[in-house]
Design a protein around this motif. Structure first.
Motif, short mmCIF file in Angstrom:
data_model
loop_
_atom_site.label_atom_id
_atom_site.label_comp_id
_atom_site.label_asym_id
_atom_site.label_seq_id
_atom_site.Cartn_x
_atom_site.Cartn_y
_atom_site.Cartn_z
N LEU A 71 0.36 -0.60 -0.04
CA LEU A 71 0.01 0.15 -0.03
C LEU A 71 0.99 1.47 0.07
CD1 LEU A 71 -3.39 -1.00 2.44
CD2 LEU A 71 -2.84 -0.71 -0.23
N PRO A 72 1.95 1.44 0.32
CA PRO A 72 3.03 3.01 0.65
C PRO A 72 3.76 2.86 -0.65
CG PRO A 72 3.68 1.29 2.71
CD PRO A 72 2.27 0.86 1.99
N LEU A 73 4.23 1.86 -1.31
CA LEU A 73 4.70 1.49 -2.04
C LEU A 73 3.82 1.43 -3.38
CD1 LEU A 73 6.33 -2.02 -1.80
CD2 LEU A 73 7.79 0.25 -1.86
N LEU A 74 2.56 1.77 -3.43
CA LEU A 74 0.89 2.12 -4.73
C LEU A 74 1.04 3.92 -3.78
CD1 LEU A 74 -0.63 1.50 -6.39
CD2 LEU A 74 -2.05 1.11 -4.76
N ALA A 75 1.58 4.23 -3.00
CA ALA A 75 1.40 5.29 -2.41
C ALA A 75 2.48 6.59 -3.57
CB ALA A 75 1.12 5.72 -1.50
N VAL A 76 3.40 5.92 -3.46
CA VAL A 76 4.00 6.53 -4.34
C VAL A 76 3.65 5.99 -5.78
CG1 VAL A 76 6.63 6.23 -4.77
CG2 VAL A 76 6.47 5.63 -2.72
N TYR A 77 4.13 5.70 -6.36
CA TYR A 77 3.75 5.38 -7.43
C TYR A 77 2.40 6.10 -8.21
CZ TYR A 77 1.85 2.93 -12.44
OH TYR A 77 1.46 2.95 -13.48
N CYS A 78 1.55 5.94 -7.26
CA CYS A 78 0.45 7.41 -7.47
C CYS A 78 0.67 8.86 -7.68
CB CYS A 78 -0.85 6.79 -7.09
SG CYS A 78 -1.44 5.64 -6.34
N VAL A 79 1.44 9.38 -7.18
CA VAL A 79 2.45 10.52 -7.47
C VAL A 79 2.35 11.25 -8.94
CG1 VAL A 79 3.89 12.17 -7.14
CG2 VAL A 79 2.64 11.37 -5.10
N PRO A 80 3.13 10.16 -9.57
CA PRO A 80 3.45 10.92 -10.93
C PRO A 80 2.72 10.16 -11.66
CG PRO A 80 4.38 8.83 -10.59
CD PRO A 80 4.33 9.06 -8.88
N ALA A 81 1.54 9.25 -11.17
CA ALA A 81 0.72 8.56 -12.17
C ALA A 81 -0.40 10.05 -12.33
CB ALA A 81 -0.10 7.52 -11.44
N ALA A 82 -0.65 10.73 -11.10
CA ALA A 82 -2.46 11.93 -10.92
C ALA A 82 -0.96 13.01 -11.62
CB ALA A 82 -2.33 12.27 -9.63
N VAL A 83 0.15 13.17 -11.52
CA VAL A 83 0.22 14.46 -12.29
C VAL A 83 0.83 15.02 -13.81
CG1 VAL A 83 2.16 16.30 -11.88
CG2 VAL A 83 0.97 14.68 -9.59
N LEU A 84 1.39 13.65 -14.23
CA LEU A 84 2.28 13.57 -15.65
C LEU A 84 0.78 13.78 -16.63
CD1 LEU A 84 4.95 10.88 -14.95
CD2 LEU A 84 5.35 13.50 -15.25
#
Length: 803
Positions: free
Chosen positions: A150-163
């Motif tokens: 879950l915390p690893l997924l949170a890291v991935y969600c940052v660029p997925a939402a911004v780019l």
């Protein structure tokens, strides 16, 4: 938990966190931040591993890790303000707080990729470091590696939402591999607790050892799932940035779905082709004024691959739209203007930039919205457009053709920034611009470019065979666009803007919406398919002026000042053309395709090769190729297993057994029955009798039988044959047997071997073993808890022994 298991899980936690951190690479320039991330993650993991050697309390380990994290952050980012360079005193905390504030400001004002300022590095490294701490606690201290995803997924969600284009599949694969490594490190130890893994019984009742180890199937299912996650989504039509299903979005009460867009020009093609014509906003005008296009953002930066908003400027915090905005750049009192007002209601349309007519001078809206002085782009600071209502006040600028004709040279700062082109700018675009525009004034050249695109045989087509949507403004695509003369608004706007820059006319691309359609109550409705792009050119004394190169099939009329005749602005019904059918003007332009034009010369026909390539259903072709590649997975699995077996066979006996096992697999692929109870001699007789082997095949089989009997019954250390010779004998026997079986069996053995299928089938068995073990442990733990609770309830103050 043994120290070996702890070390394995700790290392896997570090690797998983670092691989997840790599997904942030598109957001920050350089690699300095990655070094800081590694230092913090390594410190947290190392301290945790050390403290676990002396205590089993996860809370003590966590406190030690938090203390080490604080010391490491202080040493990296506030060393000069800290006690002895590492202890965070009051001055160090103030310094860190100031860096955090600066980093947050960068994230609010700049677009990716941003420069690696110290404040930003602190945000990234500190955030990932805390994620690494949580992963370490969950995976190692609490032995819950699955939850650590879950915390690893949170890291991935940052660029997925911004780019704007999302995250590349490469970063997704890296992040997924990190999580799989973490799961595998834990599962290996759990499964090994069962002892030697027993295989399932074969069809003849004989046992068979599962090849590849206890986790071979689990590894393959993980890699397979990762591959499917990467390969399948591009093949499924209609999966854009919208939430699947009908949803319950607000707005028109018809179940509008929420849309998330960051850089609008990159998603225009997708929005225009969206089958669901979603209403994004409505607005009302005060009085009887004509509607204007609603601009979202002006893209000013062009590096050759795409247009982007300015990301190198910092907007002052006091540039709020609720106060008077700055004077429109370049506009002087000599140009007639009228102050107008409109009331806007946005539905579930999520955008960082605020849709407004250009130029706006004030907006009454809730939230922190800031305006950029050079473009009048209005960007939200910690807010977005979703479900917003606001009053927009703007100027209706009414320049005349004479004022544009008489415009002087632009300021040097404007010219330097807005005529910039890449060093490899194609000569085709530059030469075409000079040929079309002639040698007149900037205004005459600009109107000539507009006329070229609207009347030069170009056709509006959102399915034009150039570009992919995210690169439609690139110079390579624009060269193709001029050749095929088919495209949509991004092609027309980008081409005119870069060609104007080639003529030293300052230009940029605006992205927004056409005015929409007017309802009976006077309310204008703007839908997703009203998305549009147009060029803005700068004329000194007037400022930034909208031109409209997109043909009449999309926009019926152009601003009067761009034709030399002052005409009224287009009505909403004229502007709004939702169908792909061209108007009469567009049709007449199409009929002239290929005919000579007295001003522009002959219009090029689309080359035959390009028409053929455009007609090929590439999505279907790609799907077929991917399915073909997936069909080769069993063959690849069988090959990998056999090669690994030969690499591990280092003794003569091990090589003999490897050869015998490979022979068994190859014959099983051909459908030949093989019972483990048969001795090598018995198998030799059956093969010779049932399949009428030739002399060479019989000799090869005899040598293999001698090898395996020697390995099993001769004293250890006896010399064996060369492994290459043994492998050749295996292939000779298998090829001989293959000649005696049906062709269908031979083809299946070659391209879809049963051995590879069994390897993949071991995935489910390994997963079941791991799941069963986890279930048994959970059940046992639950029983212990219930027993303890029950014992506590039965025992009371009077239940103990008497004094």
């Amino acid at each position: 938990m043994s120290s070996t298991t702890q070390a394995r899980l700790t290392l896997a936690s570090v690797l998983a966190t670092m691989l997840a951190a790599l997904t942030l690479s598109p957001l920050v320039r350089g690699k300095a931040w990655l070094v800081a991330v590694f230092v913090l993650v390594a410190v947290v993991a190392g301290v945790g591993a050390a403290v676990r050697q002396v205590t089993r309390s996860w809370l003590v380990v966590l406190l030690a890790q938090l203390a080490a994290f604080a010391l490491a952050v202080t040493a990296l980012f506030a060393r000069n303000a800290a006690l002895w360079g590492v202890l965070p005193g009051p001055e160090a905390w103030r310094a860190l707080a100031e860096l955090v504030r600066a980093g947050v400001e960068i994230t609010e004002q700049d677009g990716p990729p941003v420069e690696p300022a110290r404040g930003l590095i602190l945000l990234v490294a500190g955030g990932v470091g805390l994620v690494g701490l949580v992963v370490d606690v969950l995976a190692v201290s609490l032995r819950r590696p699955a939850v650590a995803g879950l915390p690893l997924l949170a890291v991935y969600c940052v660029p997925a939402a911004v780019l704007p284009d999302g995250v590349s599949w490469v970063w997704f694969v890296l992040g997924g591999l990190g999580y799989l490594l973490l799961i595998a490190a834990d599962a290996t130890d759990r499964i090994r607790g069962w002892g030697r893994v027993l295989g399932n019984l074969g069809p003849d009742g004989e046992g068979r050892t599962m090849a590849g180890g206890p986790l071979s199937g689990a590894r393959r299912i993980g890699v397979g799932a990762l591959a499917v996650a990467v390969l399948v989504p591009p093949l499924v039509p209609g999966l854009g940035e919208q939430i699947l299903g009908n949803g319950s979005g607000s707005g028109d009460g018809k179940g509008n779905r929420q849309i998330a867009v960051v850089n609008p020009i990159l998603t225009l093609r997708e929005d225009l082709n969206d089958r669901a014509d979603i209403t994004v906003m409505t607005y009302k005008l005060s009085g009887d004024q004509q509607p204007e296009p609603l601009r979202i953002v002006a893209d000013t930066q062009y590096r050759g691959d795409k247009w982007e908003p300015p990301t190198d400027r910092k907007i002052p915090r006091d540039n709020t739209v609720q106060t008077q905005m700055g004077t429109p750049p370049g506009l002087t009192p000599a140009v007639a203007t009228e102050r107008l007002q409109m009331s806007v209601t946005v539905n579930d349309y999520k955008q960082n930039f605020l849709p407004l007519p250009y130029p706006a001078y004030k907006v009454d809206i809730e939230g922190d919205w800031l305006w950029d002085a050079s473009t009048l782009n209005v960007v939200g600071s910690g807010t977005d457009t979703r479900n917003k209502q606001y009053e927009a006040y703007y100027y209706d600028v009414q320049p005349t053709a004479e004022q544009l004709q008489a415009a002087g040279l632009p300021p040097q700062s404007i010219s330097d920034e807005y005529t910039k082109l890449p060093a490899d700018f194609p000569a085709t675009l530059r030469d075409t611009a000079k040929q079309v525009a002639g040698n007149g004034s900037d205004y005459e050249q600009a109107t000539a470019l507009q006329k070229y695109f609207r009347d030069g045989g170009f056709r509006y087509d959102t399915n034009a065979p150039v570009g992919t949507g995210s690169n439609d403004g690139s110079q390579d695509v624009l060269v193709q666009f001029l050749r095929v003369k088919r495209g949509y608004c991004v092609h027309f706007a980008s081409a005119m803007a870069v060609m104007a820059r080639a003529l030293n006319i300052p230009a940029r691309v605006a992205v927004g919406f056409l005015p929409g359609s007017k309802g009976a109550d006077g309310t204008y409705t703007v839908s997703l398919r009203d998305a549009h792009a147009w060029p803005e050119l700068y004329f000194d004394g007037v400022g930034w002026v909208r031109f409209e190169p997109t043909p009449a099939g999309r926009v019926a009329q152009v601003p009067g000042y761009t034709t030399g005749v002052q005409e009224p602005e287009e009505s909403p019904t004229q502007t709004q053309t939702q169908t792909s059918e061209p108007s009469s003007s567009a049709s007449s332009a199409q009929q002239r395709t290929g005919a000579p034009d007295e001003n522009l010369g002959p219009v090029e026909q689309t080359p035959l090769l390009e028409r053929v390539l455009a007609a090929i259903p590439w999505r279907v072709v790609l799907a077929v190729l991917l399915l073909g590649l997936l069909g080769l997975v069993p063959l690849l699995a069988a090959t990998v297993v056999r090669r690994r077996r030969w690499r591990r066979a280092v003794t003569a006996s091990a090589r003999a057994e490897a050869a015998w096992e490979e022979l068994r697999e190859r014959l099983a692929d051909l459908g030949v029955r093989w019972a483990s109870s048969w001795t090598p001699r018995a198998l030799q007789r059956r093969l010779a009798d049932d399949h009428t082997l030739g002399g060479s095949e019989r000799g090869a089989l005899g040598r293999l039988v001698d090898d395996v009997e020697s390995a099993r019954y001769m004293p250890p250390g006896a010399p064996g044959r060369d492994p290459d010779e043994m492998g050749e004998d295996v292939r000779t026997v298998a090829d001989g047997v293959a000649l005696t079986v049906p062709k269908g069996a031979r083809r299946r053995a070659r391209w879809f071997p049963r051995t590879g299928v069994e390897v993949l089938g071991g995935i489910a068995r390994s997963a079941d073993v791991a799941a069963d073990e986890a279930g048994r442990r959970a059940a046992a733990l639950g029983a212990q808890v219930r027993q303890s609770v029950g014992a506590g309830r039965r025992s009371g103050p009077g239940d103990g022994p008497e004094d």
